[in-house]
Write a protein that holds these residues in place. Structure first.
Motif, mmCIF file in Angstrom:
data_model
loop_
_atom_site.group_PDB
_atom_site.id
_atom_site.type_symbol
_atom_site.label_atom_id
_atom_site.label_comp_id
_atom_site.label_asym_id
_atom_site.label_seq_id
_atom_site.Cartn_x
_atom_site.Cartn_y
_atom_site.Cartn_z
ATOM 1 N N GLU A 553 0.856 -1.192 0.000
ATOM 2 C CA GLU A 553 0.000 0.000 0.000
ATOM 3 C C GLU A 553 0.887 1.234 0.000
ATOM 4 N N ALA A 554 0.379 2.303 -0.590
ATOM 5 C CA ALA A 554 1.087 3.589 -0.576
ATOM 6 C C ALA A 554 0.050 4.694 -0.476
ATOM 7 N N GLU A 555 0.320 5.674 0.370
ATOM 8 C CA GLU A 555 -0.652 6.755 0.507
ATOM 9 C C GLU A 555 0.037 8.081 0.789
ATOM 10 N N ASP A 556 -0.667 9.157 0.417
ATOM 11 C CA ASP A 556 -0.193 10.512 0.674
ATOM 12 C C ASP A 556 -0.195 10.811 2.163
ATOM 13 N N ILE A 557 0.801 11.549 2.606
ATOM 14 C CA ILE A 557 0.726 12.195 3.917
ATOM 15 C C ILE A 557 0.302 13.627 3.615
ATOM 16 N N VAL A 558 -0.964 13.900 3.828
ATOM 17 C CA VAL A 558 -1.608 15.098 3.278
ATOM 18 C C VAL A 558 -0.912 16.388 3.685
ATOM 19 N N LYS A 559 -0.452 16.458 4.915
ATOM 20 C CA LYS A 559 0.126 17.713 5.404
ATOM 21 C C LYS A 559 1.566 17.923 4.958
ATOM 22 N N SER A 560 2.116 16.962 4.234
ATOM 23 C CA SER A 560 3.514 17.064 3.798
ATOM 24 C C SER A 560 3.601 17.207 2.287
ATOM 25 N N GLU A 589 -0.042 5.391 -6.584
ATOM 26 C CA GLU A 589 -0.413 4.289 -7.488
ATOM 27 C C GLU A 589 0.766 3.787 -8.321
ATOM 28 N N ASP A 590 1.795 4.632 -8.502
ATOM 29 C CA ASP A 590 2.992 4.198 -9.237
ATOM 30 C C ASP A 590 3.793 3.163 -8.453
ATOM 31 N N LEU A 591 3.617 3.141 -7.130
ATOM 32 C CA LEU A 591 4.506 2.364 -6.273
ATOM 33 C C LEU A 591 3.962 0.994 -5.882
ATOM 34 N N VAL A 592 2.642 0.873 -5.812
ATOM 35 C CA VAL A 592 2.053 -0.379 -5.336
ATOM 36 C C VAL A 592 2.475 -1.539 -6.232
#
Length: 641
Positions: A553-560, A589-592
């Motif tokens: 899984e990969a996700e944004d850290i919104v505040k960064s 999505e590029d990383l999963v």
């Protein structure tokens, strides 16, 4: 039949073509072949950009006319594309009479629509880049004003020009970017253009009076159309915008403009504004890819790496070079053409995996059934695994190709190649062939393998057309079989005669092989000081526990603005999460699914309150960052040593 119009940038004829300039054209050819395979009516455009002050000065230095210079260099591009087997439908030149008339017509229409006015220009001008730069953009080196793009000295210019009201279209372009994010790709390049729009556009000087090598305004011939305005219009002049409305209406708007990132502003801001001015529908997508280096160095004649692609293709084959470019370079990012890596891919993927699969399957069919494809019998569980993989990966291959994710598309294709080889080891056809009672099972196994190979051959066609045709013909088909409608299971004809012939690819003996790219040793010595590393002892290295990890899984850290959170499978070490500063270079999505290398024994740390249990490895230059991955399908948790 649905149409598809794909373009390359037109190449500026200030030097001879090399592997870097061939890169975009190869990608466009792959897109064109892929769309034709899927039954689109394709128009593929490329060509050369031949006007401007730089051309005039180069011709003067050589003692020839500008026309003589551009005729010679344009022909070199055209001949190279032909030698590379590229399938463009039209080769446009900005010195073509049709193009020049179209430029005059378009600029006059912009003027009549109230979008062009006369004024005085004062500013810093870069002759090599044919571009003006503001005081905020320019740099100073050694007391001289230098170009922020190429680093060469700028010239102060004062002249009367015509200006395009680019600022008038600022709000319309902002709306375009906000409502249609697909217009400019990839995302990080779109964000760069969006920030330019947010800061506000200035009107653009679009004529010159200090030289005459270009297209004169029809109503004021002392003014020469700015080379970039001239060049952009090629995308509609080549379709016959003013004299062939039927062809223009058939193919316009362009479905895909492929460009390098250095010319993004012209294509993603100036070009759509020009089209808005004359009331023409905008292109559907502009895709700006990264730069290509060779063996880690910027492409340069002095380094000896400005290599003619024909030399590489003669040594390794056209298909091997095309495959390597798409397999190892993540399209959109900066990438490096490494001949060592090309050889590795050639031996592992093409010779060991693909060619070996084809050759040994056909050899077994020849041995046991005289080369004739037998009818398929009852399926077993392992057969169903193969069928399921083929069906799933055909769809995922198409999805990735549609998104210009060539590396990911090839990975899906190679999953079929690798499992087909594994299928041979599992089913052991050489044992089945020695037992008369198991001939029906042997027939089914070989049928399944040949059907897998047939699907592989069709899918690889856009990227490796010559190899695709060779394989299909070995199976007893003609090139006409290479079509989307023939993809899928159980479409292999039984009772068809096959031929073995020579292997499609044969291994390179690296001990005897002479590489094509020979770097200039004197230039190679001029490495920056940060390439000098501090030596360590082996026991120091052994303290670092490097492991293969799969990104689940990969996700944004919104505040960064920099950080992504990755959840990993590290095999025997279990599940982990790490925080990595790679948001600028990768979307989640590029990383999963990627298999990366991590430092597994790094003390956990908190970044923005989120615990990071390790660190991934990546390589970075001034422009780009690349996460280090493994090139074979190996299990997570393995130690790197």
């Amino acid at each position: 039949m649905e149409k598809y119009y794909v373009t390359t940038p037109i190449y500026y004829v200030n030097s001879e073509p090399h592997i870097g300039s061939a890169y975009t054209t190869i990608v466009a050819d792959i897109v064109a072949r892929y769309k034709r395979m899927r039954n689109f009516d394709v128009f593929f455009l490329t060509g050369t950009d031949e006007h401007g002050q730089k051309i005039m000065q180069s011709a003067k230095e050589k003692g020839i006319t500008p026309k003589e210079l551009v005729d010679d260099l344009s022909n070199k591009f055209k001949t190279l594309w032909e030698d590379m087997g590229l399938t463009h439908d039209y080769f446009v030149r900005t010195t073509d009479e049709e193009h020049e008339k179209t430029v005059q017509s378009v600029v006059l229409k912009m003027k009549n629509n109230g979008d062009i006015y006369k004024g005085k220009y004062e500013g810093w001008y870069c002759i090599p880049d044919e571009s003006f730069f503001s005081d905020e953009e320019i740099e100073e080196k050694g007391g001289k004003k230098v170009c922020p793009e190429c680093g060469r000295e700028l010239k102060w210019v004062e002249e009367e020009n015509y200006f395009f009201k680019l600022s008038k279209y600022n709000d319309a372009l902002l709306k375009l970017y906000e409502e249609n994010p697909e217009f400019m790709q990839p995302d990080f390049r779109r964000n760069e253009m969006y920030q330019i729009l947010k800061s506000g556009l200035k009107d653009l000087s679009i004529t010159r009076t200090t030289f005459d090598w270009g297209v004169p305004l029809s109503d004021d011939p002392e003014h020469i159309v700015y080379v970039w305005v001239d060049a952009l219009i090629n995308y509609i002049s080549a379709l016959g915008y003013i004299h062939n409305s039927e062809n223009f209406e058939k193919y316009w708007p362009a479905d895909l403009h492929l460009i390098g990132k250095e010319i993004n502003r012209f294509h993603s801001i100036i070009w759509p504004a020009m089209l808005m001015s004359i009331g023409i529908e905008l292109p559907k997508k502009v895709f700006a890819h990264g730069w290509l280096t060779v063996n880690g160095q910027k492409i340069s004649k002095s380094l000896g790496n400005a290599i003619d692609p024909r030399l590489l293709m003669n040594a390794y084959s056209k298909d091997a070079v095309r495959y390597y470019l798409m397999r190892d370079i993540n399209f959109g990012r900066d990438g490096d053409f490494s001949e060592d890596n090309l050889i590795t891919r050639y031996n592992s993927d093409l010779a060991n995996d693909l060619s070996n699969l084809v050759h040994r399957t056909l050899s077994m069919l020849s041995k046991y059934f005289d080369g004739v494809i037998q009818p398929k019998g009852k399926s077993e569980d392992v057969d169903q695994q193969l069928y399921s993989l083929i069906e799933t990966n055909i769809k995922e291959f198409f999805d990735n190709m549609d998104d210009l994710k060539f590396t990911q598309a090839l990975e899906k294709l190679w999953e079929i190649v690798r499992f087909s080889n594994k299928y041979i080891d599992i089913t052991e056809p050489w044992i089945l062939g020695n037992d008369e009672s198991k001939k029906d099972r042997l027939s089914t196994v070989l049928y399944n393998l040949l059907d897998s190979i047939r699907n592989i051959a069709i899918m690889i066609y856009p990227i490796m057309p010559e190899s695709s045709v060779k394989i299909i013909e070995k199976l007893g088909y003609s090139q006409n079989h290479i079509n989307e409608k023939n993809l899928g299971l159980n479409k292999l004809k039984s009772n068809q005669k096959t031929t073995i012939g020579e292997p499609v690819f044969q291994r390179i003996d690296t001990k005897k092989w002479e590489k094509v790219i020979v770097m200039n040793k004197e230039e190679e010595k001029k490495l920056p000081e940060d390439n000098v590393v501090e030596l360590i002892e082996f026991p120091d290295f052994k303290k670092v526990d490097l492991r293969v990890a799969k990104i689940e899984e990969a996700e944004d850290i919104v505040k960064s603005n920099k950080l992504l959170k990755l959840k990993l499978d590290v095999g025997e070490l279990g599940k982990r999460q790490i925080v990595a500063g790679i948001k600028k270079y990768y979307s989640p999505e590029d990383l999963v699914g990627k298999k990366i290398i991590i430092v597994a024994n790094l003390k956990p740390a908190k970044l923005m309150g989120i615990e990071s249990q390790g660190m991934l490895l990546a390589a970075k230059n001034e422009e780009e960052l690349t996460v280090l991955t493994v090139d074979r399908d190996i299990e997570p948790g393995l130690r790197v040593s």
